[in-house]
Design a protein around this motif. Structure first.
Motif, PDB file in Angstrom:
ATOM      1  N   ALA A 115       0.836  -1.208   0.000  1.00  0.00           N
ATOM      2  CA  ALA A 115       0.000   0.000   0.000  1.00  0.00           C
ATOM      3  C   ALA A 115       0.866   1.252   0.000  1.00  0.00           C
ATOM      4  O   ALA A 115       0.532   2.253  -0.631  1.00  0.00           O
ATOM      5  CB  ALA A 115      -0.914  -0.009   1.210  1.00  0.00           C
ATOM      6  N   LEU A 116       1.983   1.195   0.720  1.00  0.00           N
ATOM      7  CA  LEU A 116       2.862   2.359   0.810  1.00  0.00           C
ATOM      8  C   LEU A 116       3.912   2.369  -0.301  1.00  0.00           C
ATOM      9  O   LEU A 116       4.814   3.198  -0.315  1.00  0.00           O
ATOM     10  CB  LEU A 116       3.560   2.382   2.176  1.00  0.00           C
ATOM     11  N   GLU A 117       3.787   1.381  -1.230  1.00  0.00           N
ATOM     12  CA  GLU A 117       4.708   1.220  -2.358  1.00  0.00           C
ATOM     13  C   GLU A 117       6.152   1.165  -1.893  1.00  0.00           C
ATOM     14  O   GLU A 117       7.037   1.785  -2.481  1.00  0.00           O
ATOM     15  CB  GLU A 117       4.497   2.353  -3.384  1.00  0.00           C
ATOM     16  N   ARG A 118       6.351   0.441  -0.794  1.00  0.00           N
ATOM     17  CA  ARG A 118       7.724   0.304  -0.295  1.00  0.00           C
ATOM     18  C   ARG A 118       8.340  -0.953  -0.855  1.00  0.00           C
ATOM     19  O   ARG A 118       7.705  -1.998  -0.937  1.00  0.00           O
ATOM     20  CB  ARG A 118       7.726   0.290   1.229  1.00  0.00           C
ATOM     21  N   LYS A 119       9.600  -0.829  -1.275  1.00  0.00           N
ATOM     22  CA  LYS A 119      10.271  -1.960  -1.921  1.00  0.00           C
ATOM     23  C   LYS A 119      10.989  -2.853  -0.890  1.00  0.00           C
ATOM     24  O   LYS A 119      11.304  -3.991  -1.179  1.00  0.00           O
ATOM     25  CB  LYS A 119      11.310  -1.446  -2.939  1.00  0.00           C
ATOM     26  N   ASP A 120      11.223  -2.310   0.312  1.00  0.00           N
ATOM     27  CA  ASP A 120      12.035  -3.036   1.297  1.00  0.00           C
ATOM     28  C   ASP A 120      11.227  -4.144   1.963  1.00  0.00           C
ATOM     29  O   ASP A 120      10.843  -4.063   3.109  1.00  0.00           O
ATOM     30  CB  ASP A 120      12.570  -2.066   2.359  1.00  0.00           C
TER      31      ASP A 120
ATOM     32  N   ARG B 156     -20.266  -2.422  -0.483  1.00  0.00           N
ATOM     33  CA  ARG B 156     -20.527  -1.831   0.842  1.00  0.00           C
ATOM     34  C   ARG B 156     -20.095  -2.779   1.956  1.00  0.00           C
ATOM     35  O   ARG B 156     -20.250  -2.459   3.132  1.00  0.00           O
ATOM     36  CB  ARG B 156     -22.026  -1.553   0.997  1.00  0.00           C
ATOM     37  N   ALA B 157     -19.592  -3.956   1.581  1.00  0.00           N
ATOM     38  CA  ALA B 157     -19.291  -4.974   2.598  1.00  0.00           C
ATOM     39  C   ALA B 157     -17.897  -4.814   3.211  1.00  0.00           C
ATOM     40  O   ALA B 157     -17.478  -5.651   4.003  1.00  0.00           O
ATOM     41  CB  ALA B 157     -19.427  -6.367   1.995  1.00  0.00           C
ATOM     42  N   VAL B 158     -17.182  -3.772   2.844  1.00  0.00           N
ATOM     43  CA  VAL B 158     -15.842  -3.575   3.419  1.00  0.00           C
ATOM     44  C   VAL B 158     -16.003  -3.265   4.915  1.00  0.00           C
ATOM     45  O   VAL B 158     -16.693  -2.315   5.284  1.00  0.00           O
ATOM     46  CB  VAL B 158     -15.111  -2.399   2.721  1.00  0.00           C
ATOM     47  N   PRO B 159     -15.418  -4.089   5.796  1.00  0.00           N
ATOM     48  CA  PRO B 159     -15.615  -3.848   7.233  1.00  0.00           C
ATOM     49  C   PRO B 159     -14.954  -2.541   7.684  1.00  0.00           C
ATOM     50  O   PRO B 159     -13.964  -2.100   7.076  1.00  0.00           O
ATOM     51  CB  PRO B 159     -14.935  -5.053   7.894  1.00  0.00           C
ATOM     52  N   PRO B 160     -15.484  -1.929   8.733  1.00  0.00           N
ATOM     53  CA  PRO B 160     -14.939  -0.634   9.193  1.00  0.00           C
ATOM     54  C   PRO B 160     -13.434  -0.696   9.466  1.00  0.00           C
ATOM     55  O   PRO B 160     -12.717   0.258   9.161  1.00  0.00           O
ATOM     56  CB  PRO B 160     -15.708  -0.358  10.485  1.00  0.00           C
ATOM     57  N   GLY B 161     -12.960  -1.816  10.001  1.00  0.00           N
ATOM     58  CA  GLY B 161     -11.528  -1.953  10.294  1.00  0.00           C
ATOM     59  C   GLY B 161     -10.678  -1.867   9.035  1.00  0.00           C
ATOM     60  O   GLY B 161      -9.586  -1.291   9.044  1.00  0.00           O
ATOM     61  N   ALA B 162     -11.179  -2.428   7.931  1.00  0.00           N
ATOM     62  CA  ALA B 162     -10.439  -2.376   6.660  1.00  0.00           C
ATOM     63  C   ALA B 162     -10.449  -0.946   6.114  1.00  0.00           C
ATOM     64  O   ALA B 162      -9.456  -0.484   5.538  1.00  0.00           O
ATOM     65  CB  ALA B 162     -11.067  -3.338   5.662  1.00  0.00           C
ATOM     66  N   LYS B 163     -11.563  -0.256   6.327  1.00  0.00           N
ATOM     67  CA  LYS B 163     -11.629   1.155   5.898  1.00  0.00           C
ATOM     68  C   LYS B 163     -10.608   1.977   6.681  1.00  0.00           C
ATOM     69  O   LYS B 163      -9.968   2.876   6.138  1.00  0.00           O
ATOM     70  CB  LYS B 163     -13.039   1.717   6.129  1.00  0.00           C
ATOM     71  N   ASP B 164     -10.461   1.650   7.972  1.00  0.00           N
ATOM     72  CA  ASP B 164      -9.461   2.342   8.797  1.00  0.00           C
ATOM     73  C   ASP B 164      -8.060   2.136   8.225  1.00  0.00           C
ATOM     74  O   ASP B 164      -7.260   3.076   8.182  1.00  0.00           O
ATOM     75  CB  ASP B 164      -9.496   1.812  10.240  1.00  0.00           C
ATOM     76  N   LEU B 165      -7.768   0.896   7.795  1.00  0.00           N
ATOM     77  CA  LEU B 165      -6.432   0.612   7.249  1.00  0.00           C
ATOM     78  C   LEU B 165      -6.188   1.438   5.983  1.00  0.00           C
ATOM     79  O   LEU B 165      -5.079   1.924   5.755  1.00  0.00           O
ATOM     80  CB  LEU B 165      -6.281  -0.879   6.934  1.00  0.00           C
ATOM     81  N   ILE B 166      -7.239   1.591   5.162  1.00  0.00           N
ATOM     82  CA  ILE B 166      -7.106   2.390   3.930  1.00  0.00           C
ATOM     83  C   ILE B 166      -6.701   3.822   4.292  1.00  0.00           C
ATOM     84  O   ILE B 166      -5.821   4.411   3.661  1.00  0.00           O
ATOM     85  CB  ILE B 166      -8.441   2.389   3.141  1.00  0.00           C
ATOM     86  N   VAL B 167      -7.337   4.356   5.353  1.00  0.00           N
ATOM     87  CA  VAL B 167      -7.024   5.741   5.768  1.00  0.00           C
ATOM     88  C   VAL B 167      -5.622   5.793   6.375  1.00  0.00           C
ATOM     89  O   VAL B 167      -4.815   6.657   6.030  1.00  0.00           O
ATOM     90  CB  VAL B 167      -8.078   6.237   6.788  1.00  0.00           C
ATOM     91  N   ILE B 168      -5.353   4.845   7.283  1.00  0.00           N
ATOM     92  CA  ILE B 168      -4.068   4.837   7.996  1.00  0.00           C
ATOM     93  C   ILE B 168      -2.887   4.779   7.022  1.00  0.00           C
ATOM     94  O   ILE B 168      -1.891   5.467   7.188  1.00  0.00           O
ATOM     95  CB  ILE B 168      -4.016   3.614   8.957  1.00  0.00           C
ATOM     96  N   ASP B 170      -3.036   5.643   3.942  1.00  0.00           N
ATOM     97  CA  ASP B 170      -3.182   6.679   2.930  1.00  0.00           C
ATOM     98  C   ASP B 170      -3.234   6.081   1.517  1.00  0.00           C
ATOM     99  O   ASP B 170      -2.551   6.563   0.603  1.00  0.00           O
ATOM    100  CB  ASP B 170      -1.992   7.655   3.057  1.00  0.00           C
ATOM    101  N   ILE B 171      -4.036   5.020   1.358  1.00  0.00           N
ATOM    102  CA  ILE B 171      -4.103   4.324   0.065  1.00  0.00           C
ATOM    103  C   ILE B 171      -4.981   5.145  -0.879  1.00  0.00           C
ATOM    104  O   ILE B 171      -6.106   5.493  -0.530  1.00  0.00           O
ATOM    105  CB  ILE B 171      -4.684   2.899   0.231  1.00  0.00           C
TER     106      ILE B 171
END
Lengths: 258, 265
Positions: A115-120, B156-168, B170-171
């Motif tokens: 997700a962070l596009e890190r290669k390491d 819409r089935a993405v669990p809230p925890g997975a949405k948090d990971l997307i934010v955390i 910064d995807i």
């Protein structure tokens, strides 16, 4: 002697955090947190305990930048969480470990790096070994026990070597024995990069065992009503649990909660 | 060791499946036998209810003729299903990407789905003629709603925890869609496809009733006009087989190509 939080600039600063939310059914405004200020230094573990519904999890979500507080300021390394997480990854693990069901253990661990596009990615293998998951690396989450899933989620939170690690009752759904085993595992994992860590837990024993400082919140709206330092001379292992200084500290924190 | 365990558990998990298939097959054979016996014992006339053996005889003696018509209907159903799948998924993705649009679009889709769409079959013939296009359009219309609604539900089935990971982490939005939302939606999309498989066959056959030069619906209508009931039942049996086959192919695709996305979800 000064503690870690006194001599270093904070890795995480929560300044005057207050948060209100609206109850959907009634439209009523409820206050979850009221003027919470907290600094967490690099290399420090801070536990937060308090009664159910006192806003502990809300505080963690505010620290992660997942919720914008009604009032107050969150700074990670001197920046807002939105800016900070672009350059210094934040680690987050919650009570219900969110593992992607279509990815193997190894792939779940590698997810943040992709997700962070890190290669390491070299240290994925190292981490798999470190968390004793070598034999399970190619298994899918539904093939793991609850404890193993929590361990994977914890390892994933640490794989990006975050500057701030936020743990929201990460072992809350587990039995006492597994929970204690994972507490020791957390300390071992944490010692690698020693990120500034905030741990929300409902277990006073766990809070005292893991943290350098224990913060006690009042019932809703959550305010800081006490703080206990836990600078034990003894090593944090099973023997500490029966040490008189540890038992005394647990009693002090429980007294604050009562 | 793990591989051995895995092989062992696969064998164990296949055994009950095999037993179930055997039980179902024996059940069907038993039912056919019972039907044959009852029809013969009660001496029901063939134009009311033919015996299974009479239906089988029609199928055996005209196998290539029936296979040709099965092919016609199946092509119409497949074209309709593919079109509806692509269009339904695109509509669902657009609705899901636009925050708040679900509240408007979902009741609208559900309301349109409640309309008896098969009533549109003659209109389809008027618009697209008696060929493949009108049948595929009818099949597609029936498949569109389950595909779109299931895909929206899946996204819409993405669990809230997975949405948090997307934010955390910064995807970016598209990467989050591709790596998180889409895999969570896939089991729902596949469920939509399974439902749509039989809907597509129904749509194609109903459109053939309204006017066609070939296909199982055409065959059923023609045989009905001639009061050739064994041929009507032969066409119905073939349509059932085609539907099962269609459904089976989708299930096999789901378990092989997409197995990792549907396991454990």
């Amino acid at each position: 002697m000064k503690s870690a939080s006194e001599i270093k600039s904070p890795a995480l600063r929560l300044n005057g955090i207050s948060h209100e939310y609206t109850v959907e059914q009634t439209g009523e405004r409820l206050s979850a947190l009221d003027g919470v200020s907290l600094d967490v230094a690099p290399g420090e573990i801070v536990s937060i305990v308090g009664p159910s519904g006192c806003g502990k999890s809300t505080l963690i979500r505010i620290a992660a930048g997942l919720i914008t507080p009604t009032r107050g300021l969150t700074l990670i390394g001197g920046e807002s969480p939105e800016n900070a997480r672009r350059f210094h990854p934040i680690g987050l693990a919650a009570q219900e470990p969110v593992l992607f069901p279509w990815l193997t253990v190894a792939e779940n661990l590698a997810f943040p790096l992709g997700a962070l596009e890190r290669k390491d990615r070299g240290h994925i293998d190292q981490l798999v070994d470190f968390v004793y998951l070598r034999d399970y690396a190619q298994l899918y989450p539904h093939e793991l026990s609850g404890g193993m899933r929590s361990r994977v989620a914890l390892a994933r939170a640490l794989i990006t070597e975050p500057s701030v690690l936020l743990l929201d009752e990460p072992f809350g759904a587990l039995d006492e024995l597994t929970s204690h085993t994972l507490c020791k595992e957390l300390l071992r994992l944490w010692s690698g990069s020693s990120p500034a860590t905030v741990l929300v837990t409902h277990s006073v024993t766990q809070a005292v065992f893991l943290a350098h400082r224990v913060i006690v919140l009042s019932k809703r709206p959550g305010r800081i009503i006490g703080e206990e330092r836990t600078d034990f001379a003894a090593k944090r292992d099973d023997d500490l649990l029966s040490a008189p200084e540890f038992v005394a500290k647990v009693t002090q924190v429980r007294a604050l909660l009562a | 060791m793990n591989q051995q365990l895995s092989k062992g558990s696969n064998a164990r998990s296949l055994w009950p499946q095999g037993m179930n298939a055997l039980k179902v097959t024996l059940g069907i054979v038993g039912l056919i036998g019972l039907c044959e016996m009852v029809v013969r014992l009660l001496a029901v006339p063939a134009y009311i209810l033919p015996t299974p053996s009479a239906i089988a005889s029609v199928l055996v003696h005209n196998s290539s003729y029936y296979l040709h018509h099965v092919g016609v209907t199946t092509i119409e159903a497949v074209v309709g299903l593919l079109g509806a799948s692509v269009f339904g998924i695109i509509v669902a993705v657009c609705i899901s990407l636009k925050t708040g649009s679900e509240r408007l679009a979902l009741p609208l889709l559900v309301a349109i789905q409640a309309v008896p769409i098969v009533a549109l079959a003659p209109v389809m013939i008027l618009w697209f003629g008696p060929g493949l296009a009108s049948k595929a359009a009818m099949a597609g219309l029936l498949c569109f709603f389950p595909m779109a609604l299931n895909t929206i539900k899946g996204l819409r089935a993405v669990p809230p925890g997975a949405k948090d990971l997307i934010v955390i982490y910064d995807i970016p939005r598209f990467a989050a869609f591709r790596t998180v939302a889409l895999p969570y939606a896939l089991p729902f999309v596949m469920a939509g496809l399974r439902i749509s498989a039989s809907m597509a066959m129904i749509g194609a056959i109903v459109a053939e009733y309204a006017g066609a030069n070939g296909g199982l619906g055409y065959l059923i209508m023609q045989s009905t006009y001639r009061v050739d009931t064994p041929s009507v039942f032969a066409a119905i049996v073939m349509s059932a087989f085609a539907s099962w086959l269609f459904y089976g192919i989708i299930v096999i695709c789901e378990h092989t190509a997409l197995g990792r996305f549907t396991r454990g979800q």
